[in-house]
Each structure stands twice: as C-alpha cells, then as structure tokens.
Design a protein around this motif. Structure first.
Motif, short mmCIF file in Angstrom:
data_model
loop_
_atom_site.label_atom_id
_atom_site.label_comp_id
_atom_site.label_asym_id
_atom_site.label_seq_id
_atom_site.Cartn_x
_atom_site.Cartn_y
_atom_site.Cartn_z
N THR A 1 0.82 -1.22 0.00
CA THR A 1 0.00 0.00 0.00
C THR A 1 0.85 1.26 0.00
OG1 THR A 1 -0.15 -0.19 2.43
CG2 THR A 1 -1.96 -1.11 1.12
N ILE A 2 1.99 1.25 0.70
CA ILE A 2 2.82 2.45 0.68
C ILE A 2 3.46 2.63 -0.70
CG2 ILE A 2 5.03 1.46 1.43
CD1 ILE A 2 3.44 4.80 2.54
N LEU A 3 3.74 1.51 -1.38
CA LEU A 3 4.23 1.63 -2.76
C LEU A 3 3.15 2.19 -3.68
CD1 LEU A 3 6.30 -1.69 -3.16
CD2 LEU A 3 7.16 0.65 -2.86
N ALA B 1 0.83 4.25 -2.69
CA ALA B 1 0.77 5.68 -2.36
C ALA B 1 1.88 6.46 -3.07
CB ALA B 1 0.85 5.87 -0.85
N PHE B 2 3.09 5.89 -3.06
CA PHE B 2 4.19 6.54 -3.78
C PHE B 2 3.85 6.67 -5.27
CE2 PHE B 2 7.20 5.84 -0.25
CZ PHE B 2 7.89 7.04 -0.32
N ALA B 3 3.29 5.58 -5.84
CA ALA B 3 2.96 5.61 -7.26
C ALA B 3 1.88 6.66 -7.55
CB ALA B 3 2.49 4.23 -7.70
N ALA B 4 0.90 6.81 -6.64
CA ALA B 4 -0.17 7.80 -6.85
C ALA B 4 0.38 9.22 -6.82
CB ALA B 4 -1.26 7.62 -5.79
N VAL B 5 1.23 9.51 -5.81
CA VAL B 5 1.81 10.86 -5.74
C VAL B 5 2.74 11.11 -6.92
CG1 VAL B 5 3.29 12.37 -4.37
CG2 VAL B 5 1.56 10.99 -3.25
N VAL C 1 -6.49 8.03 -3.71
CA VAL C 1 -5.82 6.73 -3.65
C VAL C 1 -4.61 6.80 -2.72
CG1 VAL C 1 -4.49 5.07 -5.02
CG2 VAL C 1 -6.62 6.03 -5.93
N ALA C 2 -3.83 7.88 -2.84
CA ALA C 2 -2.66 8.03 -1.97
C ALA C 2 -3.06 8.11 -0.51
CB ALA C 2 -1.87 9.27 -2.38
N THR C 3 -4.10 8.88 -0.21
CA THR C 3 -4.55 9.03 1.18
C THR C 3 -5.06 7.71 1.73
OG1 THR C 3 -5.14 11.34 0.72
CG2 THR C 3 -6.07 10.32 2.70
N ALA C 4 -5.86 7.01 0.93
CA ALA C 4 -6.44 5.74 1.40
C ALA C 4 -5.37 4.68 1.65
CB ALA C 4 -7.46 5.23 0.39
N THR C 5 -4.40 4.57 0.75
CA THR C 5 -3.37 3.55 0.92
C THR C 5 -2.39 3.91 2.04
OG1 THR C 5 -2.16 4.64 -0.89
CG2 THR C 5 -3.49 2.72 -1.46
N GLN D 1 -2.29 3.35 10.15
CA GLN D 1 -3.13 2.69 11.15
C GLN D 1 -2.44 1.47 11.74
OE1 GLN D 1 -6.78 1.91 9.10
NE2 GLN D 1 -7.30 4.09 8.89
N ASN D 2 -1.92 0.61 10.87
CA ASN D 2 -1.27 -0.60 11.36
C ASN D 2 0.03 -0.30 12.09
OD1 ASN D 2 -3.34 -2.09 10.32
ND2 ASN D 2 -2.25 -2.72 8.48
#
Length: 672
Positions: A134-136, A138-142, A176-180, A186-187
C-alpha cells in the motif's frame, strides 16, 4: 443432551486442564480431575477441539457426555506457575508421532493419548506485505500526480473523453494516496502499542489511546497531545493529522491562467492596403473634367461630419478570433499637415473700408475683411502649371479673430494652414475585441513640382512615391484631378460672421444661420456653408486637441480607407490571436504530499525495525489478538469489581500492565 461444567483450579495461573480419562477407567465418577505438580508426571494437552469430551457412565445415563470448557482459549497448561517476560517462538517438544496423528495435526507424547500440536501464537511469515504494497501504491499515486502535472505544465487544458478534467484526475490520485497511506499509518500505530506494552509496564489506558489513534484523526490528536506514544508514536500521529491536507494541497498545485496564442490558418487575419488608386469618372461640369467616385465622396463627408472618433471604421478586415495583429506594412493613402501662420498675419483694409473697420491677411492670399468676420476658410487648389508639389490635393487656410485661449469679444487674430497630400504610410494595425485600430508610424510625401502644361497629352502624370524595397505606389492622374476639381467646389471660400440685428448680410442657399454657443464663442452666427460650420465648431469645441487638425486627420484617414477599398488594393495577412486557458503548476504546494508519503514510509520502516528489534509479534490492529490474549486472572478479578465502563476506564489509567508469555509459548496475557 450435552452438559457443560466450568473448571477452575487455583493452583494454575491461567486456566485448569483435566487429564483425559478413557471410558471405563473409573465407573464411579463421570470424570476425574488430577492436579499436576511441577515435573512429577507427564502433562497431556487437550484434544484439537476447543473442548474435551469425557465419556462417563454413572449407571443411569451412559450416553451423557461432559465437556470441559476453557473459557479463555488456553489449550495448554504450564508445568507450574512459572512465567517469563518477553515473547517466545518455542513449542512443546513432540515425540512418537504416529502417521495418523501427523496427518490430523495431532501429536501424542509418551502415551497413546492424542494431544494437540502446539505452534506459534501467530505466524511471522510476511506480516508487513500489505503495508509495503500500500505504501508503494501511495508513492505511485503521488508520483503520478507529479508526472501528470509536469506533462501538462504550460500546455493548454487537456480535452479528455466524457468531460474528465485534470482536477478530477488529481483528486482521484490524491484519494488513492490518502487511502493507501492510512493503512500503513493505522497498522503502524497499532503495532506501537504492542511494542510499548512489551518493553515496559505502562498504564492499561494506553491500550485505548493507541487504538483510537489508529482509527482516526481525533485519536491521533489525543495521542499527540498526551505524548503517550513516544517520539515514534507522536511522529505517526502528526503524519496522520497532516495527511488530511494531502488532497487539498494536491489540487492547489495546479492553477489555470490565460494567455494569447496565435491561430494559424489561411484567412485567419487579413486587411487591405492600397498599392495604387485610380478611381475617377469623367465629368464635364468639373473644371478638371474628372469627378471622384461615390465611395470617395462618402469618405470625405464621413471624415467631416461623422465625428465618431473612428474615421477608419469603414475599413473591411478579417479576424476570426476578434483579436488580431499585423506586422508594420506600407500603403498608399492621404496625409495631412497643419502649420501656424499667425506670425505672418498683417492688417488688411479694403479700399472702401473705414479706418476702424480693417481686417487681417496672410501672404498666401487669405484674409479677414473686417472685424465682423470672426472666422474664414480659404481653399487653395494646385494649378496645372505646378505652383505646388504634384502630390498636393488641396490646401486650406483658416483665420479668426478670437483665439481659443482668449476671451469672448477680445480681438486676438490667428491663422493656420492645413494641406492634404497623397503619401506612403507605414501602419501598425491591430484588432482588439473586434475593434480595428491603426497607428501611422511613418509617412513619405513626394514633394516634386510638376508642370502639367509642359507635358505631352499622353504623358504619365500620376503621383508616384517610392517605398521600401524600391516598391512604387501610384495615385493616378485621373483620380488626382477628380479630387482637385471636386474640392474646388466643395471647399469654396467662406466665412462666419457674428453680427447684430442691423447688420446686412447676403443670404444664399448654402448659408447656415445658428445661435451657437461653443467654447468662448457665442451668439447668432452666419456661416457660408456647412464645411465652414464644421471647422468653426471643431476649432472652439476641441481647443486642447487642436480641433482643425483633428478634423483634417479624420478626413485624411477616411480617404485612405477609400483608397484601400477600391481596385488596386491587396490583402495583408496577419496573425489571429486567441485567448486560451493553460495549466500553471505551483510546485511549492507539491511539498506537502511528497513529505507526507515519504514520512509515512519512514514511519512504517521504523515501526517494522522496532518490531524486529524487540522481537514483538506483528499483531498490529488485529482484534483476534485482543480476544485470544487478554488480562490475566488477577487483572480480570480486579476489574471485575468495577461498575460501569467509565469506572473501568478511570481505573485503567492507574493500573500498569505488561505483556507476559508462558514458558511453552501458548499463552500470552497482560499482567499487572
């Protein structure tokens, strides 16, 4: 019918376990409970099911089964009340594993009794895969947002199907970036609570504080304010709060501005220029035997009487966008020139005039007969014997007794000469919002004097002027003679007389009598023609702009438009200008989305490192972990005495607990 009997043995710290008794072993009792002492006899674990089924026969109901329920899901019993701080991956050693029980996942230890296979509480395989993915994302979305903005920066707004806009795409990628990112945040925050309780004895209420921080902004703010999460927890909470601004900041990166662009294509911008002008008609009533064509006459009247400030409005042009521009170009036209003759004025007395009733005159022959002639116009038309430059169309001399800067009634005579000539003009043309405007930046006049009487009948007597690149522009002989002949009649000598009731004045069909008030001049005034009236009005009405010169300029411009609208005109192509919206990127607003994503990745990496270094189980936000491993027996008894939930919360603030693990690794609980 199944019956359930709770079992409790105070000799164990977690929960009691009963040895399995095979059917028929003790017929006098439904089940037998044996209390274990440390290291005295083998310890048998329960069956793989959540309960133990004990067969019994009491002689009355041989079919009854008794199940011993473990209320806290503890399936194994340590050999004594021994507990070890920390976490362990150890399992109970196994031996004598039969193939049948191996297949069923059941072991037996030293006997034929089946026992449940013991494994780690939670598997460690790939615990952070979801967060890393998910962080990847987010990086891809930004990165996609930055790539899209870089692609369209400085370009016109893209036209996509279904009216999809650039802002919609940016908003989608930001969402998408915010959600991922929220998954990793959270975790990561949830995992910090297990690390915190693993490392030290902390208030039990911190469990709820971390849990709230992992669920929303308000909880993150509380964790940040209370500083219960340490440096790493505070950083995670801060990132969770700042992440709320990611989407607004992402959309603030792009703005839309307007600019002028050139529209290519034939006919997008065009205006005529005159290479020559030869328009004339034969006319026996004219002293020159030629008369102007009607468009030229209309242009002269428009310049004299329209007074709309737009003498060139009749010029036709093409401009598709309503905003066009042209490079400077040359055209044949009419130029004017005005000079002051006041310094050359002298007194003039008619032969029959009284001594006190004289007027004024200039060397060119124009005069004011007496003081009653407050304004006069004298026309000078070039003769065939060459008394003026051949390019001259007409000269007008204006004289008056009341100057613009004087007082009404004060004698302050003045004189001014204006001329119209064919010339070569250099023009800068533009159309702004559909309105044509032109500025003459230069002019060339051929001042050669030509004696037409000395030339052969078939000689070329046109007025030529040479432009740039040795190009030649021509005003034809017929057109020149037609204008001179017509102007001789139109601009006939005339005057304006302001007289009293007993004054004598000859009234003709052209005479204009008006009670006129304009500038410093007022009173009943008699004009010989409308032309005289027009120049008189402009002189006093537009004192600051030199009204006579203004009227001559309007007439010259209007005649030039007539030249450019007849045969001999050629189009000049220009540039049509369109106003378009384009994308302008403000890269400063891109800092926040990039920092938030990078900060989330760093926070996640730190949480993973802390988890590995402290050998903490990666339970993160799992609710099952909370259910499987709760408070120990002493803590449950202590909190069981509390009343409402709010009472338990208050009590949790003062109770410090720490994660503890049994020796066999099967049981973990929070101990006070």
């Amino acid at each position: 019918m199944a019956q359930y009997a709770p079992v409790h043995d105070p000799s164990y710290d977690i929960s009691p376990v009963t040895n399995y008794v095979p059917p028929g072993g003790h017929e006098h009792s439904p089940y037998t409970q044996q209390t274990h002492t440390p290291n005295t006899q083998p310890h048998h674990q329960g069956l793989p099911s959540e309960t133990q089924s004990l067969a019994a026969s009491d002689g009355q109901n041989p079919n009854v089964e008794f199940h011993e329920v473990n209320p806290y899901w503890n399936t194994g019993v340590p050999p004594g009340p021994t507990h070890q701080r920390g976490w362990s991956d150890s399992t109970i050693a196994t031996e004598n594993i039969s193939p049948a029980y191996q297949k069923a996942g059941v072991l037996r230890q030293g006997t034929d009794h089946p026992v449940k296979k013991t494994t780690a509480v939670f598997s460690d395989s790939g615990p952070w895969t979801l967060e890393i993915v998910t962080i990847l994302i987010a990086f891809a979305a930004v990165a996609s947002i930055m790539g899209v903005l870089a692609r369209f920066n400085g370009h016109a707004l893209p036209e996509w199907p279904y009216y999809i806009t650039l802002n919609a795409l940016i908003a989608l990628l930001a969402t998408v970036a915010t959600a991922t990112m929220s998954i990793s945040l959270q975790n990561g925050l949830s995992q910090l609570k297990w690390i915190r309780f693993k490392e030290a004895r902390v208030p039990l209420a911190d469990m709820e504080t971390f849990d709230e921080a992992s669920r929303g902004t308000w909880g993150a703010l509380k964790l940040l304010v209370t500083r219960r999460g340490g440096v790493l927890g505070s950083c995670g909470a801060l990132i969770a709060i700042v992440a709320l601004a990611l989407s607004p900041f992402a959309q603030q990166i792009v703005t839309y501005q307007t600019r002028s662009v050139i529209v290519d294509g034939p006919g997008s911008a065009s205006v005529n220029r005159a290479l020559n002008y030869t328009g004339a008609l034969p006319g026996t009533t004219s002293p020159t035997l030629y008369v102007p064509i009607l468009p030229l006459k209309s242009a002269v009247y428009n310049g004299l009487f329209a007074e709309n400030g737009r003498p060139g409005a009749a010029l036709a042009f093409e401009c598709q966008t309503g905003n066009c521009t042209w490079d400077a170009y040359e055209t044949l036209g009419v130029c004017y020139e005005c000079v002051d003759l006041t310094a050359f004025m002298s007194r003039y007395c008619a032969p029959d005039a009284a001594d006190n009733d004289c007027g004024w005159q200039v060397p060119q022959g124009a005069r004011l007969n007496n003081s009653l002639d407050v304004f006069s116009m004298t026309s000078l038309i070039p003769s065939a014997d060459g008394n003026m430059p051949h390019s001259t169309i007409m000269k007008l001399i204006f004289m008056g007794t009341e100057a613009q800067d004087g007082l009404a009634g004060d004698l302050k005579p003045w004189a001014q000469q204006c001329s119209l000539s064919s010339c070569l003009q250099t023009l800068e043309t533009a159309v702004v919002n559909g309105v044509l405007s032109e500025n003459m930046t230069g002019s060339v006049i051929n001042n050669t004097v030509v004696d037409l009487t000395s030339l052969p009948q078939d000689a070329d007597m046109g007025s030529y002027v040479t432009g740039s690149n040795n190009s030649t522009y021509l005003l034809g002989k017929e057109a020149m003679l037609s204008m001179r002949g017509w102007f001789y009649t139109l601009f006939a000598n005339g005057s304006a007389v302001r007289t009293s009731e007993d004054s004598n004045r000859t009234i003709t069909d052209n005479t204009v009598v008006v009670n006129l008030t304009v500038g410093i001049s007022s009173g009943v005034t008699l004009f010989d023609s409308d032309i005289v009236t027009a120049f008189y009005w402009n002189y006093y009405e537009y004192a600051e702009q030199d009204g006579i010169a203004m009227l001559m300029s309007d007439m010259a411009t209007s005649m030039t438009v007539a030249f450019r609208s007849f045969l001999g005109a050629a189009p000049v192509n220009g540039r049509a200008i369109s106003v378009e919206s384009y994308v302008h990127v403000r890269w400063g607003f891109a800092v926040l989305p990039i920092v938030v994503v990078v900060g989330t990745a760093v926070f996640l990496a730190a949480a993973m490192y802390r988890t590995h270094r402290t050998n903490t189980k990666p339970w993160k936000s799992s609710a099952l972990a909370m259910l499987f491993h709760g408070l120990d027996e002493d803590m449950r008894v202590q909190f069981g005495s509390s009343g409402s939930l709010s009472d338990k919360k208050r009590q949790a603030r003062g109770v410090k607990v720490q994660l503890d693990e049994s020796d066999d690794g099967n049981s973990i609980s929070l101990r006070g």
